[in-house]
Motif scaffolding. Structure first.
Motif, PDB file in Angstrom:
ATOM      1  N   ASP A  38       1.682   8.350  -5.141  1.00 29.90           N
ATOM      2  CA  ASP A  38       2.654   9.355  -5.556  1.00 29.90           C
ATOM      3  C   ASP A  38       2.614  10.554  -4.614  1.00 29.90           C
ATOM      4  O   ASP A  38       1.585  10.878  -4.026  1.00 29.90           O
ATOM      5  CB  ASP A  38       2.374   9.782  -7.000  1.00 29.90           C
ATOM      6  CG  ASP A  38       3.044   8.845  -7.993  1.00 29.90           C
ATOM      7  OD1 ASP A  38       4.237   8.534  -7.786  1.00 29.90           O
ATOM      8  OD2 ASP A  38       2.378   8.423  -8.947  1.00 29.90           O
ATOM      9  N   HIS A  39       3.748  11.225  -4.476  1.00 27.88           N
ATOM     10  CA  HIS A  39       3.834  12.397  -3.609  1.00 27.88           C
ATOM     11  C   HIS A  39       2.924  13.501  -4.146  1.00 27.88           C
ATOM     12  O   HIS A  39       3.080  13.963  -5.289  1.00 27.88           O
ATOM     13  CB  HIS A  39       5.262  12.951  -3.579  1.00 27.88           C
ATOM     14  CG  HIS A  39       6.267  12.009  -2.984  1.00 27.88           C
ATOM     15  ND1 HIS A  39       6.377  11.792  -1.629  1.00 27.88           N
ATOM     16  CD2 HIS A  39       7.208  11.221  -3.556  1.00 27.88           C
ATOM     17  CE1 HIS A  39       7.354  10.924  -1.403  1.00 27.88           C
ATOM     18  NE2 HIS A  39       7.874  10.553  -2.548  1.00 27.88           N
ATOM     19  N   ASP A  40       1.967  13.925  -3.326  1.00 29.46           N
ATOM     20  CA  ASP A  40       1.150  15.122  -3.595  1.00 29.46           C
ATOM     21  C   ASP A  40       0.489  15.089  -4.977  1.00 29.46           C
ATOM     22  O   ASP A  40       0.306  16.144  -5.603  1.00 29.46           O
ATOM     23  CB  ASP A  40       2.024  16.396  -3.472  1.00 29.46           C
ATOM     24  CG  ASP A  40       2.816  16.415  -2.183  1.00 29.46           C
ATOM     25  OD1 ASP A  40       2.285  15.947  -1.169  1.00 29.46           O
ATOM     26  OD2 ASP A  40       3.972  16.889  -2.183  1.00 29.46           O
ATOM     27  N   LEU A  62       0.806  -1.222   0.000  1.00 29.00           N
ATOM     28  CA  LEU A  62       0.000   0.000   0.000  1.00 29.00           C
ATOM     29  C   LEU A  62       0.841   1.275   0.000  1.00 29.00           C
ATOM     30  O   LEU A  62       0.421   2.306   0.554  1.00 29.00           O
ATOM     31  CB  LEU A  62      -0.958  -0.023   1.202  1.00 29.00           C
ATOM     32  CG  LEU A  62      -1.941  -1.200   1.202  1.00 29.00           C
ATOM     33  CD1 LEU A  62      -2.868  -1.133   2.420  1.00 29.00           C
ATOM     34  CD2 LEU A  62      -2.775  -1.238  -0.088  1.00 29.00           C
ATOM     35  N   HIS A  63       2.014   1.222  -0.626  1.00 31.13           N
ATOM     36  CA  HIS A  63       2.856   2.424  -0.696  1.00 31.13           C
ATOM     37  C   HIS A  63       3.856   2.243  -1.837  1.00 31.13           C
ATOM     38  O   HIS A  63       4.791   1.441  -1.732  1.00 31.13           O
ATOM     39  CB  HIS A  63       3.579   2.610   0.645  1.00 31.13           C
ATOM     40  CG  HIS A  63       4.309   3.918   0.788  1.00 31.13           C
ATOM     41  ND1 HIS A  63       4.671   4.432   2.030  1.00 31.13           N
ATOM     42  CD2 HIS A  63       4.757   4.819  -0.125  1.00 31.13           C
ATOM     43  CE1 HIS A  63       5.310   5.582   1.864  1.00 31.13           C
ATOM     44  NE2 HIS A  63       5.391   5.841   0.557  1.00 31.13           N
ATOM     45  N   ALA A  64       3.641   2.965  -2.943  1.00 27.56           N
ATOM     46  CA  ALA A  64       4.550   2.840  -4.089  1.00 27.56           C
ATOM     47  C   ALA A  64       4.462   4.093  -4.952  1.00 27.56           C
ATOM     48  O   ALA A  64       3.429   4.775  -4.992  1.00 27.56           O
ATOM     49  CB  ALA A  64       4.193   1.614  -4.921  1.00 27.56           C
ATOM     50  N   HIS A  65       5.569   4.388  -5.645  1.00 30.42           N
ATOM     51  CA  HIS A  65       5.671   5.617  -6.439  1.00 30.42           C
ATOM     52  C   HIS A  65       5.887   5.312  -7.922  1.00 30.42           C
ATOM     53  O   HIS A  65       6.478   4.298  -8.282  1.00 30.42           O
ATOM     54  CB  HIS A  65       6.829   6.471  -5.926  1.00 30.42           C
ATOM     55  CG  HIS A  65       6.615   6.920  -4.515  1.00 30.42           C
ATOM     56  ND1 HIS A  65       5.908   8.068  -4.218  1.00 30.42           N
ATOM     57  CD2 HIS A  65       6.938   6.345  -3.336  1.00 30.42           C
ATOM     58  CE1 HIS A  65       5.841   8.190  -2.894  1.00 30.42           C
ATOM     59  NE2 HIS A  65       6.451   7.164  -2.336  1.00 30.42           N
ATOM     60  N   SER A  66       5.428   6.241  -8.748  1.00 28.58           N
ATOM     61  CA  SER A  66       5.607   6.125 -10.199  1.00 28.58           C
ATOM     62  C   SER A  66       6.290   7.393 -10.731  1.00 28.58           C
ATOM     63  O   SER A  66       6.627   8.303  -9.967  1.00 28.58           O
ATOM     64  CB  SER A  66       4.250   5.953 -10.886  1.00 28.58           C
ATOM     65  OG  SER A  66       3.590   7.202 -11.001  1.00 28.58           O
ATOM     66  N   ALA A 114      -2.385   8.592  -2.439  1.00 30.25           N
ATOM     67  CA  ALA A 114      -1.395   9.668  -2.584  1.00 30.25           C
ATOM     68  C   ALA A 114      -0.641   9.767  -1.261  1.00 30.25           C
ATOM     69  O   ALA A 114      -1.152   9.338  -0.218  1.00 30.25           O
ATOM     70  CB  ALA A 114      -2.065  10.996  -2.903  1.00 30.25           C
ATOM     71  N   GLU A 115       0.568  10.301  -1.312  1.00 29.97           N
ATOM     72  CA  GLU A 115       1.367  10.539  -0.100  1.00 29.97           C
ATOM     73  C   GLU A 115       1.511  12.044   0.067  1.00 29.97           C
ATOM     74  O   GLU A 115       2.189  12.698  -0.725  1.00 29.97           O
ATOM     75  CB  GLU A 115       2.739   9.859  -0.225  1.00 29.97           C
ATOM     76  CG  GLU A 115       3.600  10.021   1.021  1.00 29.97           C
ATOM     77  CD  GLU A 115       4.911   9.227   0.966  1.00 29.97           C
ATOM     78  OE1 GLU A 115       5.316   8.800  -0.130  1.00 29.97           O
ATOM     79  OE2 GLU A 115       5.535   9.066   2.033  1.00 29.97           O
ATOM     80  N   LEU A 116       0.850  12.581   1.084  1.00 33.53           N
ATOM     81  CA  LEU A 116       0.792  14.031   1.248  1.00 33.53           C
ATOM     82  C   LEU A 116       1.946  14.544   2.110  1.00 33.53           C
ATOM     83  O   LEU A 116       2.231  13.986   3.176  1.00 33.53           O
ATOM     84  CB  LEU A 116      -0.543  14.437   1.900  1.00 33.53           C
ATOM     85  CG  LEU A 116      -1.764  14.533   0.983  1.00 33.53           C
ATOM     86  CD1 LEU A 116      -2.130  13.169   0.412  1.00 33.53           C
ATOM     87  CD2 LEU A 116      -2.959  15.120   1.718  1.00 33.53           C
ATOM     88  N   SER A 137       5.891  -1.068   0.700  1.00 40.50           N
ATOM     89  CA  SER A 137       7.320  -1.149   0.382  1.00 40.50           C
ATOM     90  C   SER A 137       7.935   0.217   0.095  1.00 40.50           C
ATOM     91  O   SER A 137       9.144   0.355   0.071  1.00 40.50           O
ATOM     92  CB  SER A 137       7.529  -2.047  -0.838  1.00 40.50           C
ATOM     93  OG  SER A 137       6.907  -1.475  -1.979  1.00 40.50           O
ATOM     94  N   ASP A 138       7.104   1.250  -0.145  1.00 36.65           N
ATOM     95  CA  ASP A 138       7.627   2.574  -0.527  1.00 36.65           C
ATOM     96  C   ASP A 138       8.533   2.445  -1.754  1.00 36.65           C
ATOM     97  O   ASP A 138       9.566   3.114  -1.864  1.00 36.65           O
ATOM     98  CB  ASP A 138       8.375   3.212   0.647  1.00 36.65           C
ATOM     99  CG  ASP A 138       8.446   4.731   0.552  1.00 36.65           C
ATOM    100  OD1 ASP A 138       7.923   5.298  -0.434  1.00 36.65           O
ATOM    101  OD2 ASP A 138       9.037   5.349   1.459  1.00 36.65           O
ATOM    102  N   TYR A 139       8.113   1.587  -2.666  1.00 31.45           N
ATOM    103  CA  TYR A 139       8.951   1.264  -3.830  1.00 31.45           C
ATOM    104  C   TYR A 139       9.103   2.477  -4.756  1.00 31.45           C
ATOM    105  O   TYR A 139       8.131   3.145  -5.088  1.00 31.45           O
ATOM    106  CB  TYR A 139       8.308   0.100  -4.596  1.00 31.45           C
ATOM    107  CG  TYR A 139       9.158  -0.429  -5.721  1.00 31.45           C
ATOM    108  CD1 TYR A 139      10.313  -1.156  -5.449  1.00 31.45           C
ATOM    109  CD2 TYR A 139       8.814  -0.195  -7.048  1.00 31.45           C
ATOM    110  CE1 TYR A 139      11.103  -1.644  -6.471  1.00 31.45           C
ATOM    111  CE2 TYR A 139       9.593  -0.683  -8.082  1.00 31.45           C
ATOM    112  CZ  TYR A 139      10.737  -1.404  -7.787  1.00 31.45           C
ATOM    113  OH  TYR A 139      11.528  -1.878  -8.809  1.00 31.45           O
ATOM    114  N   HIS A 140      10.357   2.755  -5.155  1.00 27.12           N
ATOM    115  CA  HIS A 140      10.640   3.865  -6.075  1.00 27.12           C
ATOM    116  C   HIS A 140      11.190   3.392  -7.416  1.00 27.12           C
ATOM    117  O   HIS A 140      11.225   4.173  -8.359  1.00 27.12           O
ATOM    118  CB  HIS A 140      11.607   4.873  -5.462  1.00 27.12           C
ATOM    119  CG  HIS A 140      10.974   5.818  -4.474  1.00 27.12           C
ATOM    120  ND1 HIS A 140      10.577   5.423  -3.219  1.00 27.12           N
ATOM    121  CD2 HIS A 140      10.658   7.143  -4.564  1.00 27.12           C
ATOM    122  CE1 HIS A 140      10.054   6.466  -2.571  1.00 27.12           C
ATOM    123  NE2 HIS A 140      10.086   7.529  -3.359  1.00 27.12           N
ATOM    124  N   GLY A 141      11.677   2.148  -7.478  1.00 23.82           N
ATOM    125  CA  GLY A 141      12.158   1.654  -8.773  1.00 23.82           C
ATOM    126  C   GLY A 141      13.350   0.738  -8.649  1.00 23.82           C
ATOM    127  O   GLY A 141      14.032   0.706  -7.615  1.00 23.82           O
TER     128      GLY A 141
HETATM  129 MN    MN Z   1       6.821   7.196  -0.283  1.00 18.89          MN
END
Ligand code: MN
Ligand code: AMP
Ligand code: MN
Ligand code: MN
Length: 276
Positions: free
Chosen positions: A38-40, A6-10, A63-65, A247-251
């Motif tokens: 995604d952030h904001d 429940l935490h991942a970025h694109s 979203a991650e605020l 996982s806060d996955y970024h890549g």
């Molecule tokens: Mn994050």
């Protein structure tokens, strides 16, 4: 048991994969329920949601605020939000609005430390014209040879007391929680173990968060040690907060924990997804 991440970025914020690539990778790695956070920003949610259907994966819009609390920056996840919510969209636009000017100040601070033109250097790593973050500066600093890898950047640069750090005011905690809840979502305090607060202030933070309508905390995060996982599970139980995992996955190459590689939540907590 379904596998939750429940935490991942694109690429719509500071991740390296497009929403489509992220969903495909999550599905291939056995994730059953994925949130894009995604952030904001919500602009990646539509693409991810379409691809999730094709990949037979349950998609959670999120979203991650970025939030300011006292003199700290906090991250609050909005999970299972309605991406068409006007209040949330306006709020996110307001948070994003300060980022370009902040990035120029980060560039100036790095120039003072003898690293010229970092703003333009960071811009080359930006993948959305709506958002520039410290991650983009970090990628520039690595490419320019100032640091070897991501984990070292945030020890020597871009953090308080180091070159490239600037103060910035984000959204206030109660308003961020209100936007998320008005959009029908759950507000989850991301990686609580990362905030540099004394135990007393941490308790105040968690209590204020809950009293402002916060729903849960991210108990499982790659940012947490095993002891912190136990501590935050305990806080969640005692304060009546739900527990999340991400996982806060970024890549590829940047994140030590890949999509789908988070362990199960400790027993005794109520998962944030308990009634989904
Ligand atoms: Mn994050
Ligand atoms: P910003 O929202 O512009 O302040 O950028 C914050 C982003 O920087 C986070 O979402 C992470 O992707 C990255 N970041 C911050 N601290 C660290 C760290 N210690 N290690 C790796 N990445 C970090
Ligand atoms: Mn990030
Ligand atoms: Mn974060």
């Amino acid at each position: 048991m379904p596998r939750y991440d429940l935490h991942a970025h694109s690429t719509h914020s500071d991740g390296l994969l497009t929403p489509l690539e992220l969903v495909q990778r999550a599905a291939a790695r056995g994730v059953d329920v994925l949130a894009l956070t995604d952030h904001d920003e919500l602009s990646g949610v539509a693409e991810a949601s379409v691809e999730a259907e094709a990949a037979n994966l349950r998609f959670i819009a999120g979203a991650e605020l970025s939030v300011s609390w006292r003199d700290l920056t906090l991250h609050v996840l909005g999970l299972r939000i309605d991406p068409s919510s006007a209040g949330l969209r306006d709020g996110l636009a307001k948070i994003r609005a300060g980022r370009a000017e902040r990035a120029r100040r980060i560039g100036a601070s790095l120039a003072d430390a003898g690293i010229p033109d970092a703003y333009h250097g960071a811009l080359r790593f930006v993948t959305s014209d709506r958002l520039i973050s410290r991650t983009h500066f970090a990628r520039f600093l690595i490419e320019a040879g100032h640091v070897r890898e991501m984990r070292d950047v945030f020890k020597r640069y871009l953090v308080r007391g180091k070159p490239g750090h600037v103060e910035h005011r984000w959204a206030e905690l109660p308003e961020a929680i209100a936007w998320i809840r008005a959009a029908g979502g759950r507000a989850v305090l991301a990686h609580p173990g990362r905030y540099k607060v004394a135990p007393m202030a941490l308790r105040e933070l968690l209590t204020e968060f809950r009293d402002a309508g916060g729903d849960g905390i991210e108990v499982l995060s790659p940012s947490h040690t095993a002891a912190q996982v136990t501590d935050f599970a305990c806080y969640a139980r005692r304060l009546g907060l739900l527990a999340s995992s991400g996982s806060d996955y970024h890549g590829p190459g940047e994140s030590y924990v890949d999509l789908g590689d988070m362990p199960s939540l400790p027993s005794g907590v109520t998962p944030v997804w308990h009634d989904w």
